[in-house]
Structures are given as structure tokens and as C-alpha cells.
Design an enzyme around this catalytic site. Structure first.
Site, PDB file in Angstrom:
ATOM      1  N   ASP A   1      79.949   7.860  44.022  1.00  0.00           N
ATOM      2  CA  ASP A   1      80.743   7.281  42.942  1.00  0.00           C
ATOM      3  C   ASP A   1      80.320   7.953  41.634  1.00  0.00           C
ATOM      4  OD1 ASP A   1      82.532   5.381  41.848  1.00  0.00           O
ATOM      5  OD2 ASP A   1      80.920   3.971  41.483  1.00  0.00           O
TER       6      ASP A   1
ATOM      7  N   PHE B   1      88.292   0.257  44.622  1.00  0.00           N
ATOM      8  CA  PHE B   1      87.159  -0.305  45.353  1.00  0.00           C
ATOM      9  C   PHE B   1      87.537  -0.486  46.811  1.00  0.00           C
ATOM     10  CE2 PHE B   1      84.156  -3.439  46.895  1.00  0.00           C
ATOM     11  CZ  PHE B   1      82.974  -2.921  46.406  1.00  0.00           C
TER      12      PHE B   1
ATOM     13  N   ARG C   1      81.982  -4.962  56.293  1.00  0.00           N
ATOM     14  CA  ARG C   1      81.383  -3.719  56.802  1.00  0.00           C
ATOM     15  C   ARG C   1      81.897  -3.380  58.202  1.00  0.00           C
ATOM     16  NH1 ARG C   1      77.097  -2.242  53.409  1.00  0.00           N
ATOM     17  NH2 ARG C   1      75.836  -3.909  52.540  1.00  0.00           N
TER      18      ARG C   1
ATOM     19  N   GLU D   1      75.496   9.549  53.263  1.00  0.00           N
ATOM     20  CA  GLU D   1      75.870   8.479  52.339  1.00  0.00           C
ATOM     21  C   GLU D   1      77.293   8.015  52.658  1.00  0.00           C
ATOM     22  OE1 GLU D   1      75.203   6.028  50.687  1.00  0.00           O
ATOM     23  OE2 GLU D   1      74.477   6.598  48.705  1.00  0.00           O
ATOM     24  N   ASP D   2      77.583   6.762  52.329  1.00  0.00           N
ATOM     25  CA  ASP D   2      78.940   6.254  52.580  1.00  0.00           C
ATOM     26  C   ASP D   2      79.925   6.758  51.528  1.00  0.00           C
ATOM     27  OD1 ASP D   2      77.755   4.752  50.555  1.00  0.00           O
ATOM     28  OD2 ASP D   2      78.256   2.792  51.407  1.00  0.00           O
TER      29      ASP D   2
END
Ligand code: 5GP
Length: 193
Positions: free
Chosen positions: A116, A165, A178, A112-113
Site C-alpha cells: 500500500d 479496501f 480472510r 506479502e499480501d
């Protein structure tokens, strides 16, 4: 030829201009991924490993990580989307693209990136666990532990970051940024435009 180069430079300049600060350089990311790869290589000796990337954010991280895992492995992708605003309360996600093979008896490593709230991964782990794999673990490049809503501790974590963010290195804002080779914080103006 020269025209193309100028245009390319302009696009990059615009992207860079939306970044308030660089949180993690490409070099720092590369070094950390080498460490993670070494750790994973040691932990999965002799196992059949399926590396499962979550589209689209984890693509860059996964591409670099698998080259640091010195084991025979296969990889696949899943794509998920949240059920609108209800995700925040229910944690239900919709599977848009599923694994192409049976995962029974397989060691799954979800890539996963960023973690959160933890809702997406909690759902995915539970969903995959019901398919009788040998094990399900999670590696994430980034973790925002301060934002967690459910119990979700990644087995391998690249960097713990503050509640900001971030974009770049696979992570987007409105599908853009990206391709930045580092992780950066967006300027507030970028959200507004
Ligand atoms: P969770 O279910 O853990 O709340 O959601 C994780 C997902 O939220 C990530 O896969 C990513 O798509 C998105 N996300 C959370 N924080 C950020 C962030 O700082 N930047 C970006 N670009 N996406 C984020």
C-alpha cells in the site's frame, strides 16, 4: 449433520452479503500464482531460497505460491505491527515475530499480501538486509501503486489494483473475511456495523 450444514451456509451468506463486488476470482488468482511460481522457479535455479511470509495476510497466498515453486526451499514467518499512527510518518514497525534462523548468505523472498504505502516492506527489507543475506526480494499478491509514500517496487507482483479496501484470500477487515476464496471490495455498510 444437517444442522451444521445449514449453519455453515448462513455464515457464508453473511460474509458474501458484505461484499460489494468481486475484484479477482479464485480462478484468476490461481492462474496468476502459477505464472509467478514459474518465474520465481526460473530466477532462483541453484539457490538456497528462504520464503518468508508476513503474518497473517500472506498465509493463503504463500501456501499456494510455494506449491508452484519447483525448487527445494524452506519457509518461515515474520509478524509485524505498526507503532500506531506514527507509522504513517516514520515508517517504523515493530517486529512481533522474527525469523527463527540466521539469514546470512541466504536468498530471502518476502511474501506479502498487499503493498500500500510501501512503508512496511521498506522497513522489513532494510532490517533484513542488515543481516547479510545473499539477496532480499519481494513478491506481493496485490499492489496499490497509487498509494505509495516511499520508493518500493515489488520484484514480483500478482495484480495492480485501484485504491479500494479489499478483503479475502488472506486479507481481513477486523480479522474477518480472510477465508473468502476471492478478493472482493467491502460494502461501506460493513465498515459501519
Ligand atoms: P503498507 O505499509 O504498504 O502501507 O501496508 C501494507 C499493509 O496494509 C498490508 O500488509 C495490509 O495489512 C494493509 N492493507 C493495505 N491495503 C489494504 C486493503 O485494501 N485491504 C486490507 N485488508 N489490508 C490492507
Amino acid at each position: 449433520m444437517n444442522m451444521d450444514k445449514t449453519r455453515e451456509k448462513d455464515v457464508n451468506k453473511t460474509m458474501e452479503m458484505d461484499i460489494a463486488n468481486v475484484l479477482l476470482t479464485g480462478e484468476a488468482i490461481k492462474r496468476r500464482i502459477a505464472e509467478l511460481g514459474e518465474e520465481i522457479t526460473q530466477d532462483y535455479q541453484g539457490s538456497e531460497l528462504l520464503v518468508l511470509g508476513i503474518l497473517k495476510g500472506a498465509v493463503l497466498f504463500m501456501a499456494d505460491l510455494i506449491r508452484e515453486i519447483k525448487l527445494p526451499l524452506t519457509f518461515d514467518f515474520m509478524a509485524v505491527s505498526s507503532y500506531g499512527a506514527s507509522t504513517y510518518s516514520s515508517g517504523v514497525v515493530r517486529i512481533l515475530k522474527d525469523v527463527e534462523r540466521s539469514v546470512e548468505g541466504v536468498h530471502i523472498l518476502i511474501v506479502e499480501d498487499i503493498v500500500d504505502t510501501g512503508l512496511t516492506l521498506k522497513y522489513l527489507k532494510e532490517n533484513l538486509s542488515r543481516r547479510n543475506p545473499e539477496s532480499v526480494k519481494v513478491v506481493t499478491l496485490l499492489d496499490k501503486p497509487g498509494r505509495r509514500k516511499v520508493d518500493m517496487i515489488p520484484d514480483y507482483n500478482g495484480f495492480a489494483i485501484p485504491d479500494e479496501f479489499v478483503v479475502g484470500y488472506g486479507l481481513d477487515f477486523n480479522q474477518k473475511f480472510r477465508n473468502l476464496p476471492y478478493i472482493g471490495v467491502l460494502k461501506p455498510e460493513a465498515y459501519e456495523s
